[in-house]
Design a protein around this motif. Structure first.
Motif, PDB file in Angstrom:
ATOM      1  N   GLN A 179      44.678  48.914  49.428  1.00 27.61           N
ATOM      2  CA  GLN A 179      43.985  47.663  49.692  1.00 27.61           C
ATOM      3  C   GLN A 179      43.919  46.871  48.395  1.00 27.61           C
ATOM      4  O   GLN A 179      43.570  47.412  47.347  1.00 27.61           O
ATOM      5  N   VAL A 180      44.270  45.598  48.473  1.00 27.34           N
ATOM      6  CA  VAL A 180      44.224  44.693  47.329  1.00 27.34           C
ATOM      7  C   VAL A 180      43.375  43.490  47.737  1.00 27.34           C
ATOM      8  O   VAL A 180      43.709  42.770  48.671  1.00 27.34           O
ATOM      9  N   VAL A 181      42.271  43.309  47.031  1.00 28.86           N
ATOM     10  CA  VAL A 181      41.367  42.189  47.288  1.00 28.86           C
ATOM     11  C   VAL A 181      41.340  41.327  46.027  1.00 28.86           C
ATOM     12  O   VAL A 181      41.103  41.837  44.938  1.00 28.86           O
ATOM     13  N   THR A 182      41.617  40.036  46.188  1.00 23.69           N
ATOM     14  CA  THR A 182      41.496  39.130  45.053  1.00 23.69           C
ATOM     15  C   THR A 182      40.181  38.372  45.193  1.00 23.69           C
ATOM     16  O   THR A 182      39.801  37.935  46.288  1.00 23.69           O
ATOM     17  N   VAL A 183      39.495  38.252  44.054  1.00 26.19           N
ATOM     18  CA  VAL A 183      38.161  37.674  44.018  1.00 26.19           C
ATOM     19  C   VAL A 183      38.117  36.625  42.914  1.00 26.19           C
ATOM     20  O   VAL A 183      38.562  36.884  41.793  1.00 26.19           O
ATOM     21  N   LYS A 184      37.570  35.472  43.227  1.00 25.83           N
ATOM     22  CA  LYS A 184      37.349  34.430  42.211  1.00 25.83           C
ATOM     23  C   LYS A 184      35.935  34.604  41.671  1.00 25.83           C
ATOM     24  O   LYS A 184      34.962  34.575  42.413  1.00 25.83           O
ATOM     25  N   ALA A 185      35.837  34.827  40.359  1.00 18.55           N
ATOM     26  CA  ALA A 185      34.544  34.988  39.695  1.00 18.55           C
ATOM     27  C   ALA A 185      34.223  33.699  38.955  1.00 18.55           C
ATOM     28  O   ALA A 185      35.070  33.157  38.242  1.00 18.55           O
ATOM     29  N   ARG A 186      32.978  33.230  39.130  1.00 19.70           N
ATOM     30  CA  ARG A 186      32.536  32.013  38.446  1.00 19.70           C
ATOM     31  C   ARG A 186      31.127  32.215  37.914  1.00 19.70           C
ATOM     32  O   ARG A 186      30.398  33.091  38.351  1.00 19.70           O
ATOM     33  N   GLU A 187      30.768  31.353  36.993  1.00 15.05           N
ATOM     34  CA  GLU A 187      29.441  31.439  36.372  1.00 15.05           C
ATOM     35  C   GLU A 187      28.331  31.072  37.354  1.00 15.05           C
ATOM     36  O   GLU A 187      27.260  31.671  37.340  1.00 15.05           O
ATOM     37  N   HIS A 188      28.591  30.071  38.234  1.00 11.93           N
ATOM     38  CA  HIS A 188      27.556  29.593  39.156  1.00 11.93           C
ATOM     39  C   HIS A 188      28.098  29.558  40.567  1.00 11.93           C
ATOM     40  O   HIS A 188      29.288  29.395  40.781  1.00 11.93           O
ATOM     41  N   GLY A 189      27.210  29.703  41.528  1.00  8.05           N
ATOM     42  CA  GLY A 189      27.589  29.597  42.927  1.00  8.05           C
ATOM     43  C   GLY A 189      27.172  30.828  43.709  1.00  8.05           C
ATOM     44  O   GLY A 189      26.580  31.761  43.173  1.00  8.05           O
ATOM     45  N   GLU A 190      27.477  30.785  44.987  1.00 11.47           N
ATOM     46  CA  GLU A 190      27.136  31.879  45.894  1.00 11.47           C
ATOM     47  C   GLU A 190      28.182  32.983  45.817  1.00 11.47           C
ATOM     48  O   GLU A 190      29.322  32.750  45.411  1.00 11.47           O
ATOM     49  N   SER A 191      27.782  34.167  46.245  1.00 13.94           N
ATOM     50  CA  SER A 191      28.708  35.298  46.375  1.00 13.94           C
ATOM     51  C   SER A 191      28.891  35.603  47.857  1.00 13.94           C
ATOM     52  O   SER A 191      27.959  35.438  48.652  1.00 13.94           O
ATOM     53  N   ASP A 192      30.087  36.037  48.209  1.00 15.59           N
ATOM     54  CA  ASP A 192      30.345  36.430  49.592  1.00 15.59           C
ATOM     55  C   ASP A 192      29.505  37.655  49.947  1.00 15.59           C
ATOM     56  O   ASP A 192      29.320  38.541  49.106  1.00 15.59           O
ATOM     57  N   PRO A 193      29.023  37.711  51.182  1.00 12.85           N
ATOM     58  CA  PRO A 193      28.202  38.858  51.598  1.00 12.85           C
ATOM     59  C   PRO A 193      28.912  40.205  51.396  1.00 12.85           C
ATOM     60  O   PRO A 193      28.271  41.188  51.035  1.00 12.85           O
TER      61      PRO A 193
ATOM     62  N   TYR B 193      30.840  35.536  43.066  1.00  9.66           N
ATOM     63  CA  TYR B 193      32.082  36.226  43.431  1.00  9.66           C
ATOM     64  C   TYR B 193      32.465  35.844  44.858  1.00  9.66           C
ATOM     65  O   TYR B 193      31.720  36.097  45.806  1.00  9.66           O
ATOM     66  N   ARG B 194      33.651  35.204  44.986  1.00 10.06           N
ATOM     67  CA  ARG B 194      34.147  34.768  46.287  1.00 10.06           C
ATOM     68  C   ARG B 194      35.492  35.440  46.574  1.00 10.06           C
ATOM     69  O   ARG B 194      36.388  35.428  45.733  1.00 10.06           O
ATOM     70  N   MET B 195      35.615  36.018  47.762  1.00 10.77           N
ATOM     71  CA  MET B 195      36.853  36.673  48.158  1.00 10.77           C
ATOM     72  C   MET B 195      37.907  35.612  48.464  1.00 10.77           C
ATOM     73  O   MET B 195      37.664  34.683  49.222  1.00 10.77           O
ATOM     74  N   VAL B 196      39.061  35.758  47.837  1.00 10.28           N
ATOM     75  CA  VAL B 196      40.165  34.824  48.031  1.00 10.28           C
ATOM     76  C   VAL B 196      41.170  35.382  49.033  1.00 10.28           C
ATOM     77  O   VAL B 196      41.687  34.664  49.883  1.00 10.28           O
ATOM     78  N   ASN B 197      41.436  36.681  48.945  1.00 13.57           N
ATOM     79  CA  ASN B 197      42.472  37.298  49.768  1.00 13.57           C
ATOM     80  C   ASN B 197      42.170  38.777  49.910  1.00 13.57           C
ATOM     81  O   ASN B 197      41.682  39.408  48.968  1.00 13.57           O
ATOM     82  N   ASP B 198      42.470  39.340  51.069  1.00 14.06           N
ATOM     83  CA  ASP B 198      42.287  40.774  51.319  1.00 14.06           C
ATOM     84  C   ASP B 198      43.508  41.271  52.077  1.00 14.06           C
ATOM     85  O   ASP B 198      43.778  40.820  53.185  1.00 14.06           O
ATOM     86  N   GLN B 199      44.255  42.182  51.439  1.00 14.45           N
ATOM     87  CA  GLN B 199      45.459  42.743  52.058  1.00 14.45           C
ATOM     88  C   GLN B 199      45.327  44.260  52.075  1.00 14.45           C
ATOM     89  O   GLN B 199      44.973  44.852  51.066  1.00 14.45           O
ATOM     90  N   GLN B 200      45.617  44.856  53.211  1.00  6.04           N
ATOM     91  CA  GLN B 200      45.551  46.311  53.325  1.00  6.04           C
ATOM     92  C   GLN B 200      46.741  46.788  54.138  1.00  6.04           C
ATOM     93  O   GLN B 200      47.114  46.152  55.125  1.00  6.04           O
TER      94      GLN B 200
ATOM     95  N   PHE C 103      52.439  42.965  46.833  1.00  2.00           N
ATOM     96  CA  PHE C 103      51.350  42.132  47.316  1.00  2.00           C
ATOM     97  C   PHE C 103      51.439  40.791  46.590  1.00  2.00           C
ATOM     98  O   PHE C 103      51.389  40.762  45.359  1.00  2.00           O
ATOM     99  N   VAL C 104      51.575  39.701  47.339  1.00  3.61           N
ATOM    100  CA  VAL C 104      51.628  38.370  46.749  1.00  3.61           C
ATOM    101  C   VAL C 104      50.190  37.911  46.525  1.00  3.61           C
ATOM    102  O   VAL C 104      49.359  37.947  47.439  1.00  3.61           O
ATOM    103  N   LEU C 105      49.899  37.490  45.287  1.00  2.88           N
ATOM    104  CA  LEU C 105      48.551  37.095  44.894  1.00  2.88           C
ATOM    105  C   LEU C 105      48.495  35.599  44.629  1.00  2.88           C
ATOM    106  O   LEU C 105      49.529  34.958  44.387  1.00  2.88           O
ATOM    107  N   PRO C 106      47.295  35.028  44.621  1.00 10.70           N
ATOM    108  CA  PRO C 106      47.160  33.610  44.284  1.00 10.70           C
ATOM    109  C   PRO C 106      47.704  33.321  42.883  1.00 10.70           C
ATOM    110  O   PRO C 106      47.676  34.185  42.011  1.00 10.70           O
ATOM    111  N   GLY C 107      48.191  32.125  42.695  1.00 12.01           N
ATOM    112  CA  GLY C 107      48.705  31.732  41.387  1.00 12.01           C
ATOM    113  C   GLY C 107      50.123  32.195  41.131  1.00 12.01           C
ATOM    114  O   GLY C 107      50.580  32.173  39.992  1.00 12.01           O
ATOM    115  N   GLY C 108      50.819  32.635  42.172  1.00  8.42           N
ATOM    116  CA  GLY C 108      52.207  33.033  42.012  1.00  8.42           C
ATOM    117  C   GLY C 108      52.428  34.417  41.433  1.00  8.42           C
ATOM    118  O   GLY C 108      53.552  34.774  41.093  1.00  8.42           O
ATOM    119  N   ARG C 109      51.399  35.192  41.287  1.00  8.55           N
ATOM    120  CA  ARG C 109      51.544  36.554  40.763  1.00  8.55           C
ATOM    121  C   ARG C 109      51.945  37.507  41.890  1.00  8.55           C
ATOM    122  O   ARG C 109      51.620  37.284  43.049  1.00  8.55           O
TER     123      ARG C 109
END
Length: 151
Positions: free
Chosen positions: A30-44, A62-69, A80-86
């Motif tokens: 399982q590969v989960v990509t998460v966007k971490a930021r200084e301010h804002g809500e986190s996904d449940p 912390y916001r979930m961007v993608n979840d692949q399993q 696994f193709v990730l955001p940002g072309g990685r």
């Protein structure tokens, strides 16, 4: 009534399909990509991980961007193709002492950002952080890897 040879052949063939289905999912990645930021809500789904993530990278949101399993077989690389072309390539090698041993390769184009071998506790999780150059940046991209043998 079918001949004994036909029944035996059907049983052998049926067992072969079952064995192949079991082998098709020797390990689950399982590969989960998460966007971490200084301010804002986190996904449940990530709230339980917030204290651990905060200690690791210092952000509060912390916001979930993608979840692949996917289930896969040992020694077969999985991309696994990730955001940002990685592209993340995982190659699970074996289960040793209740640890999943695998190769981890993170690519951005032809550049190898990460090229290493890891051992994850069965059903364990590890994190890779990408893109945090300064506190004034827009945050970081976290890659959460989970690997395990189905129980």
């Amino acid at each position: 009534m079918p001949a004994p040879r036909v029944v035996a052949a059907a049983l052998v063939l049926g067992c072969a399909f079952v064995a192949e289905a079991v082998l098709a999912e020797d390990v689950v990645l399982q590969v989960v990509t998460v966007k971490a930021r200084e301010h804002g809500e986190s996904d449940p789904e990530l709230r339980a991980l917030r204290p651990r993530l905060r200690r690791l990278v210092g952000y509060r949101s912390y916001r979930m961007v993608n979840d692949q399993q996917r289930g896969c077989t040992w020694m077969v690389p999985q991309q696994f193709v990730l955001p940002g072309g990685r592209v993340l390539v995982l190659r699970p090698e074996r289960l040793a002492d209740q640890r999943v041993v695998m190769q981890v390769l993170l690519l951005q184009g032809d550049v190898r950002l990460v090229d290493t071998d890891v051992q994850l506790r069965n059903q364990g999780t590890m994190f890779l952080a990408m893109g945090r150059s300064s506190r004034t940046s827009d945050g970081a991209l976290l890659i959460m890897l989970k690997a395990g043998v189905p129980r």
